[in-house]
Enzyme design. Sequence first.
Site, PDB file in Angstrom:
ATOM      1  N   ASP A 132     -77.810 -18.703  47.897  1.00 11.31           N
ATOM      2  CA  ASP A 132     -78.771 -18.053  48.785  1.00 11.31           C
ATOM      3  C   ASP A 132     -79.965 -17.620  47.950  1.00 11.31           C
ATOM      4  O   ASP A 132     -79.821 -17.308  46.761  1.00 11.31           O
ATOM      5  CB  ASP A 132     -78.152 -16.841  49.477  1.00 11.31           C
ATOM      6  CG  ASP A 132     -77.159 -17.230  50.566  1.00 11.31           C
ATOM      7  OD1 ASP A 132     -77.232 -18.358  51.066  1.00 11.31           O
ATOM      8  OD2 ASP A 132     -76.327 -16.381  50.923  1.00 11.31           O
ATOM      9  N   ASP A 150     -78.461 -21.606  56.294  1.00 11.01           N
ATOM     10  CA  ASP A 150     -78.215 -20.428  57.135  1.00 11.01           C
ATOM     11  C   ASP A 150     -79.254 -20.340  58.258  1.00 11.01           C
ATOM     12  O   ASP A 150     -78.927 -20.021  59.406  1.00 11.01           O
ATOM     13  CB  ASP A 150     -78.265 -19.144  56.313  1.00 11.01           C
ATOM     14  CG  ASP A 150     -77.157 -19.030  55.292  1.00 11.01           C
ATOM     15  OD1 ASP A 150     -76.102 -19.677  55.470  1.00 11.01           O
ATOM     16  OD2 ASP A 150     -77.348 -18.290  54.308  1.00 11.01           O
TER      17      ASP A 150
END
Length: 180
Positions: A132, A150
């Site tokens: 991330d 995501d």
Amino acid sequence: MKIPRIAYAAYGFALVVIVLDQLTKAWVLSGLNMLDASGAMLDRELWGYRSIEVLGSFFKITFVANDGVSFGLFGGGAGRWFLSVFSIGVAGLLGWWALKADRRLLITAIGLVIGGAVGNVIDRIRFGFVVDFADFSGTGVFPWVFNVADSAITIGVILLILDSLLSERAAKVGLAAEKS
């Protein structure tokens, strides 16, 4: 079995998401010096906190090794293979659904969710966690760090809900027209 042309759009959206997701993650890992000379991930002991301000505190590129699901929920690493198998199963079911779907919004949503699921599975299998990096925590509104996969999953789920509401409304309008 013949694959309907519209299903190819879902698979195309998925492929675009996977490629963008993996390219941005590779760019972040190399830009934040998370890879050694051979291109392998550095040992965890060498990671440290790595972040680059892009738009001041509003938006930063911040490396986070997410061993949970979206936005770090249920983390801890124990579920790596369960989450991988589950995500592959969901992507497979959505791929089958794409063969039956006939609405563009639904096809787009399916493609985005498939691409996001597969993009994160690649990381789980490769690294044991999801990379991330998109960090808007400086806004004080959104504290999570996320990635392209995501985002695609989130947008895809929103589009699935919207498609459901719109198709339900169209069905009600159609029934009302038949009764008149």
